[in-house]
Design a protein around this motif. Structure first.
Motif, PDB file in Angstrom:
ATOM      1  N   ALA A 291       0.833  -1.209   0.000  1.00  0.00           N
ATOM      2  CA  ALA A 291       0.000   0.000   0.000  1.00  0.00           C
ATOM      3  C   ALA A 291       0.867   1.259   0.000  1.00  0.00           C
ATOM      4  CB  ALA A 291      -0.926  -0.006   1.208  1.00  0.00           C
ATOM      5  N   LEU A 292       0.464   2.240  -0.790  1.00  0.00           N
ATOM      6  CA  LEU A 292       1.170   3.511  -0.848  1.00  0.00           C
ATOM      7  C   LEU A 292       0.562   4.503   0.135  1.00  0.00           C
ATOM      8  CD1 LEU A 292       1.595   4.065  -4.708  1.00  0.00           C
ATOM      9  CD2 LEU A 292       3.091   2.826  -3.129  1.00  0.00           C
ATOM     10  N   ALA A 293       1.375   5.418   0.576  1.00  0.00           N
ATOM     11  CA  ALA A 293       0.864   6.506   1.413  1.00  0.00           C
ATOM     12  C   ALA A 293      -0.030   7.385   0.559  1.00  0.00           C
ATOM     13  CB  ALA A 293       2.026   7.312   1.988  1.00  0.00           C
ATOM     14  N   GLU A 294      -0.969   8.050   1.191  1.00  0.00           N
ATOM     15  CA  GLU A 294      -1.939   8.858   0.453  1.00  0.00           C
ATOM     16  C   GLU A 294      -1.261   9.889  -0.433  1.00  0.00           C
ATOM     17  OE1 GLU A 294      -5.110  12.054   1.887  1.00  0.00           O
ATOM     18  OE2 GLU A 294      -5.627  10.047   2.591  1.00  0.00           O
ATOM     19  N   GLY A 295      -0.191  10.503   0.055  1.00  0.00           N
ATOM     20  CA  GLY A 295       0.514  11.535  -0.708  1.00  0.00           C
ATOM     21  C   GLY A 295       1.225  11.005  -1.930  1.00  0.00           C
ATOM     22  N   ASP A 296       1.457   9.671  -1.971  1.00  0.00           N
ATOM     23  CA  ASP A 296       2.166   9.069  -3.099  1.00  0.00           C
ATOM     24  C   ASP A 296       1.217   8.538  -4.167  1.00  0.00           C
ATOM     25  OD1 ASP A 296       4.613   9.560  -1.910  1.00  0.00           O
ATOM     26  OD2 ASP A 296       4.621   7.654  -0.822  1.00  0.00           O
ATOM     27  N   LEU A 297      -0.081   8.640  -3.924  1.00  0.00           N
ATOM     28  CA  LEU A 297      -1.051   8.122  -4.886  1.00  0.00           C
ATOM     29  C   LEU A 297      -1.132   9.000  -6.123  1.00  0.00           C
ATOM     30  CD1 LEU A 297      -4.013   7.254  -2.472  1.00  0.00           C
ATOM     31  CD2 LEU A 297      -2.379   5.637  -3.488  1.00  0.00           C
TER      32      LEU A 297
ATOM     33  N   ASP B 207      -5.838  -1.314 -18.212  1.00  0.00           N
ATOM     34  CA  ASP B 207      -4.629  -1.107 -19.016  1.00  0.00           C
ATOM     35  C   ASP B 207      -3.386  -0.986 -18.138  1.00  0.00           C
ATOM     36  OD1 ASP B 207      -3.510  -0.602 -21.720  1.00  0.00           O
ATOM     37  OD2 ASP B 207      -2.940   1.308 -20.805  1.00  0.00           O
ATOM     38  N   ILE B 208      -3.588  -0.617 -16.902  1.00  0.00           N
ATOM     39  CA  ILE B 208      -2.468  -0.488 -15.968  1.00  0.00           C
ATOM     40  C   ILE B 208      -2.298  -1.767 -15.159  1.00  0.00           C
ATOM     41  CG2 ILE B 208      -1.594   0.799 -13.989  1.00  0.00           C
ATOM     42  CD1 ILE B 208      -3.365   3.173 -15.089  1.00  0.00           C
ATOM     43  N   LEU B 209      -3.427  -2.270 -14.609  1.00  0.00           N
ATOM     44  CA  LEU B 209      -3.356  -3.438 -13.732  1.00  0.00           C
ATOM     45  C   LEU B 209      -2.891  -4.688 -14.453  1.00  0.00           C
ATOM     46  CD1 LEU B 209      -6.700  -2.820 -11.832  1.00  0.00           C
ATOM     47  CD2 LEU B 209      -4.415  -2.638 -10.855  1.00  0.00           C
ATOM     48  N   TYR B 210      -3.344  -4.873 -15.686  1.00  0.00           N
ATOM     49  CA  TYR B 210      -2.981  -6.087 -16.429  1.00  0.00           C
ATOM     50  C   TYR B 210      -1.623  -5.972 -17.105  1.00  0.00           C
ATOM     51  CZ  TYR B 210      -8.114  -6.905 -16.336  1.00  0.00           C
ATOM     52  OH  TYR B 210      -9.420  -7.070 -15.966  1.00  0.00           O
ATOM     53  N   ILE B 211      -1.279  -4.753 -17.555  1.00  0.00           N
ATOM     54  CA  ILE B 211      -0.149  -4.569 -18.475  1.00  0.00           C
ATOM     55  C   ILE B 211       1.148  -4.199 -17.769  1.00  0.00           C
ATOM     56  CG2 ILE B 211       0.634  -3.326 -20.531  1.00  0.00           C
ATOM     57  CD1 ILE B 211      -1.924  -5.067 -20.895  1.00  0.00           C
ATOM     58  N   GLU B 212       1.059  -3.278 -16.786  1.00  0.00           N
ATOM     59  CA  GLU B 212       2.283  -2.763 -16.142  1.00  0.00           C
ATOM     60  C   GLU B 212       2.977  -3.849 -15.320  1.00  0.00           C
ATOM     61  OE1 GLU B 212       3.440   0.248 -16.579  1.00  0.00           O
ATOM     62  OE2 GLU B 212       1.745   1.255 -17.530  1.00  0.00           O
ATOM     63  N   GLU B 213       4.202  -3.536 -14.927  1.00  0.00           N
ATOM     64  CA  GLU B 213       4.927  -4.447 -14.042  1.00  0.00           C
ATOM     65  C   GLU B 213       4.192  -4.556 -12.711  1.00  0.00           C
ATOM     66  OE1 GLU B 213       9.079  -3.615 -13.620  1.00  0.00           O
ATOM     67  OE2 GLU B 213       9.183  -2.755 -15.639  1.00  0.00           O
ATOM     68  N   ALA B 214       4.273  -5.723 -12.094  1.00  0.00           N
ATOM     69  CA  ALA B 214       3.499  -6.011 -10.881  1.00  0.00           C
ATOM     70  C   ALA B 214       3.711  -4.957  -9.803  1.00  0.00           C
ATOM     71  CB  ALA B 214       3.862  -7.388 -10.337  1.00  0.00           C
ATOM     72  N   ASP B 215       4.949  -4.516  -9.630  1.00  0.00           N
ATOM     73  CA  ASP B 215       5.251  -3.622  -8.522  1.00  0.00           C
ATOM     74  C   ASP B 215       5.412  -2.173  -8.964  1.00  0.00           C
ATOM     75  OD1 ASP B 215       5.467  -3.636  -5.746  1.00  0.00           O
ATOM     76  OD2 ASP B 215       7.662  -3.502  -5.812  1.00  0.00           O
ATOM     77  N   SER B 216       4.877  -1.859 -10.136  1.00  0.00           N
ATOM     78  CA  SER B 216       4.998  -0.480 -10.584  1.00  0.00           C
ATOM     79  C   SER B 216       4.176   0.438  -9.677  1.00  0.00           C
ATOM     80  CB  SER B 216       4.513  -0.349 -12.029  1.00  0.00           C
ATOM     81  OG  SER B 216       3.106  -0.515 -12.098  1.00  0.00           O
ATOM     82  N   LYS B 217       4.625   1.667  -9.551  1.00  0.00           N
ATOM     83  CA  LYS B 217       3.945   2.607  -8.655  1.00  0.00           C
ATOM     84  C   LYS B 217       2.510   2.861  -9.101  1.00  0.00           C
ATOM     85  CE  LYS B 217       4.083   7.272  -6.773  1.00  0.00           C
ATOM     86  NZ  LYS B 217       4.650   8.629  -6.888  1.00  0.00           N
TER      87      LYS B 217
ATOM     88  N   ASP C  75      -6.363   8.460  -8.539  1.00  0.00           N
ATOM     89  CA  ASP C  75      -6.658   7.541  -7.442  1.00  0.00           C
ATOM     90  C   ASP C  75      -7.091   8.313  -6.195  1.00  0.00           C
ATOM     91  OD1 ASP C  75      -5.896   5.403  -9.092  1.00  0.00           O
ATOM     92  OD2 ASP C  75      -3.796   5.728  -8.588  1.00  0.00           O
ATOM     93  N   ARG C  76      -6.480   9.475  -6.001  1.00  0.00           N
ATOM     94  CA  ARG C  76      -6.937  10.316  -4.881  1.00  0.00           C
ATOM     95  C   ARG C  76      -8.362  10.803  -5.132  1.00  0.00           C
ATOM     96  NH1 ARG C  76      -1.996  12.920  -5.258  1.00  0.00           N
ATOM     97  NH2 ARG C  76      -2.974  14.908  -5.794  1.00  0.00           N
ATOM     98  N   TYR C  77      -8.663  11.094  -6.421  1.00  0.00           N
ATOM     99  CA  TYR C  77     -10.019  11.526  -6.754  1.00  0.00           C
ATOM    100  C   TYR C  77     -11.022  10.416  -6.425  1.00  0.00           C
ATOM    101  CZ  TYR C  77     -14.184  12.583  -9.506  1.00  0.00           C
ATOM    102  OH  TYR C  77     -15.479  12.804  -9.885  1.00  0.00           O
ATOM    103  N   MET C  78     -10.667   9.169  -6.729  1.00  0.00           N
ATOM    104  CA  MET C  78     -11.579   8.062  -6.406  1.00  0.00           C
ATOM    105  C   MET C  78     -11.699   7.872  -4.899  1.00  0.00           C
ATOM    106  SD  MET C  78     -12.932   7.315  -9.143  1.00  0.00           S
ATOM    107  CE  MET C  78     -13.968   6.084  -8.379  1.00  0.00           C
ATOM    108  N   LEU C  79     -10.655   8.173  -4.183  1.00  0.00           N
ATOM    109  CA  LEU C  79     -10.763   8.134  -2.710  1.00  0.00           C
ATOM    110  C   LEU C  79     -11.729   9.207  -2.223  1.00  0.00           C
ATOM    111  CD1 LEU C  79      -7.284   7.496  -1.019  1.00  0.00           C
ATOM    112  CD2 LEU C  79      -9.296   6.019  -1.112  1.00  0.00           C
TER     113      LEU C  79
ATOM    114  N   GLN D 165      -4.163  -0.306  -6.768  1.00  0.00           N
ATOM    115  CA  GLN D 165      -4.490  -1.398  -5.851  1.00  0.00           C
ATOM    116  C   GLN D 165      -4.720  -0.885  -4.427  1.00  0.00           C
ATOM    117  OE1 GLN D 165      -1.099  -4.054  -6.692  1.00  0.00           O
ATOM    118  NE2 GLN D 165      -2.609  -5.582  -7.384  1.00  0.00           N
ATOM    119  N   THR D 166      -3.957   0.118  -4.036  1.00  0.00           N
ATOM    120  CA  THR D 166      -4.150   0.695  -2.701  1.00  0.00           C
ATOM    121  C   THR D 166      -5.574   1.215  -2.549  1.00  0.00           C
ATOM    122  OG1 THR D 166      -1.811   1.337  -2.570  1.00  0.00           O
ATOM    123  CG2 THR D 166      -3.355   2.478  -1.099  1.00  0.00           C
ATOM    124  N   VAL D 167      -6.046   1.908  -3.585  1.00  0.00           N
ATOM    125  CA  VAL D 167      -7.401   2.462  -3.541  1.00  0.00           C
ATOM    126  C   VAL D 167      -8.438   1.355  -3.696  1.00  0.00           C
ATOM    127  CG1 VAL D 167      -9.008   4.053  -4.648  1.00  0.00           C
ATOM    128  CG2 VAL D 167      -6.613   4.700  -4.336  1.00  0.00           C
ATOM    129  N   TYR D 168      -8.154   0.389  -4.577  1.00  0.00           N
ATOM    130  CA  TYR D 168      -9.074  -0.756  -4.716  1.00  0.00           C
ATOM    131  C   TYR D 168      -9.300  -1.421  -3.357  1.00  0.00           C
ATOM    132  CZ  TYR D 168      -9.476  -1.267  -9.833  1.00  0.00           C
ATOM    133  OH  TYR D 168      -9.792  -1.104 -11.159  1.00  0.00           O
TER     134      TYR D 168
END
Length: 916
Positions: free
Chosen positions: A667-673, A725-735, A677-681, A741-744
C-alpha cells in the motif's frame, strides 16, 4: 512465447454467482456454531447502549412478507448500530396468548374443550404456541436476522407474566383500573369483548329506518301531539332505547306533514322531507335543542318513556338531528345517558341473542331480529321509511364477523385520568414519519377508557379477588403474592387452585367474615400483554433498559402496540417506554393490491429465499420507501437481483485485481497516490458520508441507490474500466499499479462494511477474500468514517471537469463506432479541440490522458476542421494508423521497435523484457 501469460489478469476464488439459496444456510449454521451474536456483543460491551425493542409477532403460522419487511428493517438498524459505536443487543420476542391459538386447537386440531379442564386446555395452548415459535424462529433466522434467538422473550414465560401482574397492580394502585358496566366492542362470534386494535372495517348491508316517537309530555314547550323522528341502521337496538338526544345549540322545527307534526333539526328538513316523500311540509314552530330538554316521548312498542336529553355528539351530517339513544349499545349513548341517570339496558347476551329484557324477541339472534323489529314498528305505525344501505361496519379481525356494542361488566383502564400525561409524552418522542405524532395524538386525545378484560381462558388472568360481600380485592400484598406465584409456577396456577389457595397465607378481609373468597375468571386483553413488554422485557432483562431507543412496527400499531405500550408505561412511570417510533407500510403486490389467496398474488418469504436467497429479499427491503405501502412482485425482485449482480461483479473485479496485493507491504501513502486515485478516494469518502447519514436517518433506499450508483458509474463505467490497461499490463510492482491497488483495497473494504447490515451474507462472503483483513467476520468491525483527502477540493474540481469532458469524448467515440469509423475504442485516435485556454491547460496537465479515455492516442490542438462540437470540447475521431500491440491491444507506431518482441509496443516490450 505466449504474451497472455505475461499479463497480470484478475485472480480470485470469490465466485461470480452467489448461489445464495445453498450458500446462505451454510453461513447461518457457521455463525451459530461460532457464536457470532455473542462475539458482537462482547466486542461492543461498554459502548453507549442502543435498544431496538422487538414488537412481538403473534406465534401462529408461517411468516408472510410483512414479517420479512419488519424483521429485516430491524436487522438493518441493529447491525448498523453495532458497527457504528453502540452496544446494540437484539432480543426477539413473541406474543402467545389470545383467541387464534384457542381456535387453532378447537377447529384445526379438533380438540374438544368440554372434555378438558381449563388448566389442561391452557397447557395445550402453551405447547402449541411454543411449536409455532420454533417454526417462526427458524424462518426469521433464514432471513439473516441476527439476535439472541436462544433467549427470546415470550409473553407466556412465568417471569414475563409476573411483571405483567405488577403493571396491572401499579395501575390499580394509582386508581386507573376499575370494573364497570359499559358498552364495549363485542364479538358474538368470539363471545368476547374486543379492543379497538382488534377491529377492522368491512362493508355490510344494513336496514336504514326512520322511526317516530310520540310526545307524551311537552313540558309546556310542545303541544303534546308531536312526534320525534330518529334514524338508525341498527333496528335491533330499538328494544334498548331509553332516550332521544338533541344538540343544545341546534335549531329544531316542528313540521306539519302528512297530517302529523314531526320534530327534526332545521338543517335536515329538506333531506328528510325528500326521503319521507312529504308534500309541502310546513314549519309550525322553531326551538333550540336546549328548549326541549326533559320533554318526554314514548317508546314505539314498549310501555316506557323515552326521555329527550342533550348531547354535544349530535350532528347534522346525516339522519334527523334526533339521535336514538340506547346506553347499553353505544359509547356516546352511555356517556350521555350517565349524565341523565339512565339505566344501562342491554337485552342481548354474549352470543348476540335477545334475552327476556326484550319482550317479543327473546331467543332471536340480533341481526336476524332486525326484520321482526321493523315489522313491529310498522305494525304500531311508527315506521316512516325502510330501505337498505351498504356501509363500513366494524368486524372482528379474527372471525371476520360483524361486532356489536354491548354493555357488560368489564375491567377498564381509565385512560382519560392520565390523558394529559400521555399527550405530553407523545410530544417528547421522535417520530418517523413525522405524521406519526399527529396520528397518535389524535388517537389518545379522543380515548376514554380501555376495556382490558376478555371472556376467554388462554391469557394472563386478571389478578383480582372478591370478598363474600362482592367487594373487589386488589392490594399491594395480593398483587405481590400473585406475581411471585406466577414467576414460580406460571399463570396456569390461577386455574389450578381455589381463590383461598392463591391468597397470601393468613389473609383476611372485612368483607369475608367466613374467610371465603372467589377470584376473577376473565383474562387480560392480549394488548395488555404486549403493552407490558417495557416492564416484562426491558426492565426484567439485565442486558436491556427502559426506555428503548426505538420501536419499529407497521403503521397499524399506532392503535395497537405503540398505543398500549405508551398507555401502560405512562400510567406507571409517567414516561414513554420509547424514545423513537419508526413505522412502515404494508406489503402489496406489484399492482398495489392487497395479497390474498383468492387473487393468487400471495408471495411467501420462504419461497423467495429458496429461489433467490435471503440477500435478494434484504436488498428489496433496502430499495423500498417503506414509510408508505411497498410493492413486491417477481418482476420487482428480478430488477433487484440485477442490482445485486452488478454489486457482486464489481466486488469480484476488485478482489481479482488484489490477488498479488498485501496491504502492509504494497500500500502507498496517500501523498504518493496518483491524482486520479486520490479523486476516487474522494468519491469513496463522499459515498461513505452519504451512506452513514442515510443509516442514521433510517433511509435505506438512499443507501441502495448510492452504492449502486457508485459501483455502476464511478467504478464500472470509469475507474475499473480504464485501470485494466495499468493493472494487467504494467509491471506487478509499478507505482501506478500499486497506487490503484491501494485504492481498490480501501474501496472493497469500505463497501463490504457499508453493505454488511443489508447484504449480510454476501458481505461476510466477500470479507473472507479480502487480503490483509484481520477480523474473522466483517460483522466484528466498525463502519468506515469519511475522512478528508489531501488537496481534496482542488483535485475534486479538476476531475469533475475532466469527467464532464470525458463524457463528451465518449459520445464522439460512440458516434464514430456507429458510423463504422472504428470498432473498439482502442482503435481510435482522438483529436480534442478545447473550448478555451483553461480547458487546454487542464487536459495538458493529465499524464496518459489516452488511458482514461481508453483510446490509443489523444492529440490536443487549437483547431480541427472535422471536429464535432460538444459542451466542453470539440472532438474528432479517426482510426489510428499504427499497428495493434498483441499484448495490450493499443495501436502504436512503436510496434516492431524491439527486435526480440516485434509484435509488441515499446511499453509492453519493456515489461516483458523485465519478466524474462
Amino acid at each position: 512465447m505466449s504474451y497472455k501469460e505475461t499479463l497480470l489478469m484478475p485472480k480470485t476464488e470469490f465466485p461470480m454467482r452467489g448461489n445464495l439459496p445453498n450458500r446462505e444456510p451454510e453461513m447461518q449454521k457457521q455463525w451459530e456454531e461460532d457464536g457470532l451474536y455473542e462475539k458482537v456483543q462482547e466486542r461492543t460491551e461498554g459502548r453507549p447502549l442502543f435498544i431496538l425493542h422487538d414488537g412481538p409477532p403473534y406465534a401462529n403460522g408461517d411468516l408472510h412478507m410483512g414479517h420479512a419487511l419488519n424483521k429485516i428493517l430491524k436487522d438493518f438498524i441493529v447491525r448498523y448500530k453495532s458497527m457504528s459505536g453502540y452496544h446494540a443487543p437484539y432480543v426477539p420476542g413473541w406474543d402467545t396468548h389470545g383467541l387464534p391459538i384457542e381456535v387453532a386447537l378447537t377447529k384445526k386440531k379438533k380438540i374438544n374443550r368440554k372434555e378438558l379442564s381449563i388448566a389442561e386446555f391452557r397447557e395445550m395452548c402453551k405447547e402449541y404456541a411454543l411449536q409455532q415459535i420454533d417454526n417462526q424462529r427458524v424462518q426469521f433466522k433464514q432471513l439473516g436476522v441476527r439476535g439472541d434467538w436462544d433467549n427470546p422473550y415470550i409473553t407466556l414465560d412465568p417471569a414475563f407474566e409476573a411483571q405483567q401482574i405488577k403493571v396491572f397492580g401499579d395501575m390499580a394502585k394509582r386508581g386507573f383500573i376499575y370494573k364497570g358496566k359499559k358498552p364495549v366492542y363485542w364479538s358474538p362470534s368470539s363471545e368476547s369483548a374486543l379492543a379497538e386494535a382488534e377491529i377492522e372495517y368491512q362493508d355490510k348491508r344494513s336496514p336504514s329506518i326512520y322511526v317516530s316517537f310520540d310526545v307524551t309530555d311537552g313540558k309546556d314547550v310542545l303541544d303534546g301531539d308531536e312526534k320525534f323522528i330518529i334514524w338508525t341502521t341498527t333496528p335491533w337496538t330499538i328494544p334498548a332505547n331509553l332516550a332521544i338526544a338533541l344538540h343544545p345549540e341546534l335549531e329544531y322545527v316542528s313540521v306539519e306533514a302528512n297530517g302529523h307534526k314531526y320534530i327534526i333539526a332545521h338543517d335536515l328538513l329538506d333531506e328528510v322531507a325528500e326521503k319521507l316523500e312529504w308534500e309541502s311540509p310546513t314549519v309550525v314552530k322553531t326551538f333550540k335543542g336546549q328548549d326541549l330538554e326533559y320533554v318526554v316521548s314514548k317508546h314505539p312498542f314498549y310501555d316506557r318513556e323515552s326521555l329527550i336529553i342533550l348531547g354535544d355528539h349530535v350532528t347534522t351530517e346525516s339522519g334527523t338531528g334526533c339521535v336514538h339513544t340506547a346506553p347499553g349499545h353505544g359509547e356516546d349513548d352511555f356517556w350521555v345517558g350517565e349524565q341523565y341517570g339512565l339505566d344501562v339496558l342491554c337485552p342481548v347476551d354474549g352470543k348476540g341473542v335477545f334475552t327476556e329484557e326484550a319482550p317479543g324477541f327473546e331467543g332471536m339472534f340480533y341481526d336476524k331480529a332486525n326484520k321482526n323489529i321493523t315489522e313491529k314498528l310498522e305494525e304500531v305505525g311508527a315506521l316512516l321509511k325502510l330501505e337498505f344501505m351498504t356501509h363500513s361496519y366494524p368486524h372482528d379481525w379474527r372471525t371476520k364477523k360483524p361486532t356489536i356494542f354491548r354493555a357488560t361488566s368489564q375491567w377498564f383502564a381509565s385512560v382519560k385520568d392520565f390523558r394529559d400525561d400521555l399527550l405530553k409524552a407523545i410530544k417528547e418522542v421522535d417520530w418517523h414519519p413525522d405524521w406519526g405524532e399527529t396520528r397518535m395524538h389524535n388517537m389518545v386525545r379522543d380515548r376514554e377508557d380501555w376495556c382490558i378484560s376478555r371472556q376467554r381462558v388462554w391469557g394472563v388472568p386478571i389478578p383480582v379477588f372478591y370478598a363474600e360481600n362482592g367487594e373487589e380485592i386488589i392490594t399491594d400484598e395480593t398483587i405481590e403474592h400473585v406475581s411471585n406465584l406466577f414467576r414460580e409456577h406460571g399463570s396456569n396456577i390461577w386455574f389450578e387452585r381455589e381463590a383461598n389457595e392463591l391468597l397470601p397465607e393468613g389473609f383476611t378481609h372485612p368483607g369475608s367474615p367466613n374467610g371465603q373468597f372467589t377470584k376473577e375468571t376473565d383474562i387480560m386483553d392480549v394488548w395488555f400483554d404486549s403493552g407490558s413488554t417495557h416492564q416484562g422485557v426491558l426492565v426484567e432483562r439485565e442486558d436491556l433498559d427502559r426506555p428503548a431507543d426505538l420501536y419499529l412496527e407497521g403503521s397499524d400499531q399506532y392503535r395497537g402496540w405503540f398505543n398500549s405500550s405508551l398507555t401502560t408505561s405512562v400510567a406507571i412511570t409517567g414516561k414513554s417506554p420509547y424514545k423513537g417510533i419508526l413505522s412502515h407500510g404494508f406489503t402489496l403486490d406489484g399492482e398495489g393490491r392487497k395479497m390474498s389467496k383468492s387473487l393468487g398474488n400471495v408471495m411467501v418469504p420462504s419461497k423467495i429465499m429458496k429461489q433467490l436467497g435471503a440477500d435478494i429479499l434484504r436488498l428489496w427491503v433496502a430499495s423500498t420507501d417503506y414509510s408508505a405501502d411497498v410493492r413486491v412482485s417477481n418482476e420487482i425482485l428480478k430488477q433487484v437481483s440485477e442490482v445485486y449482480r452488478k454489486i457482486r461483479n464489481t466486488m469480484r473485479f476488485l478482489l481479482g485485481n488484489l490477488h498479488d496485493f498485501e496491504p502492509n507491504t504494497h500500500a502507498l501513502a496517500e501523498g504518493d497516490l496518483e491524482e486520479v486515485d486520490r479523486y476516487m478516494l474522494i468519491r469513496l469518502q463522499e459515498t461513505i458520508a452519504k451512506v452513514r447519514k442515510a443509516y442514521d436517518e433510517y433511509d435505506f433506499s438512499v443507501i441502495y441507490h448510492t452504492i449502486n450508483n457508485f459501483c455502476t458509474v464511478d467504478l464500472s463505467a470509469f475507474y475499473l474500466d480504464f485501470a485494466k490497461d495499468i493493472l494487467y499490463i504494467e509491471e506487478a510492482d509499478s507505482k501506478r499499479r500499486r497506487s490503484i491497488q491501494t485504492v481498490y483495497h480501501e474501496i472493497v473494504v469500505s463497501l463490504t462494511q457499508l453493505l454488511s447490515p443489508i447484504l449480510t451474507h454476501t458481505a461476510d462472503e466477500i470479507w473472507k477474500y479480502i487480503p490483509g483483513v484481520e477480523a474473522e467476520s466483517v460483522q466484528l468491525t466498525d463502519l468506515p468514517e469519511a475522512r478528508t483527502i489531501a488537496n481534496e477540493e482542488t483535485t475534486k474540481v479538476k476531475w469533475q471537469r475532466l469527467m464532464t469532458i470525458r463524457e463528451d469524448v465518449l459520445k464522439a467515440l460512440e458516434e464514430a463506432r456507429h458510423d463504422k469509423v472504428i470498432g473498439k475504442s482502442l482503435e481510435a485516435k482522438v483529436t480534442i479541440v478545447p473550448k478555451d485556454e483553461n480547458t487546454l491547460e487542464l487536459l495538458e496537465s493529465v499524464e496518459n490522458l489516452h488511458q482514461y479515455l481508453i483510446v490509443s492516442d489523444v492529440e490536443l490542438i487549437s483547431s480541427y476542421e472535422t471536429a464535432k462540437a460538444y459542451d466542453t470540447v470539440s472532438v474528432a475521431v479517426e482510426k489510428h494508423d499504427g499497428e495493434k500491440c498483441q499484448r495490450c491491444w493499443v495501436s502504436s507506431h512503436s510496434i516492431g521497435a524491439n527486435e526480440e518482441h516485434p509484435e509488441l509496443c515499446s511499453r509492453c516490450a519493456s515489461v516483458v523484457a523485465e519478466k524474462v
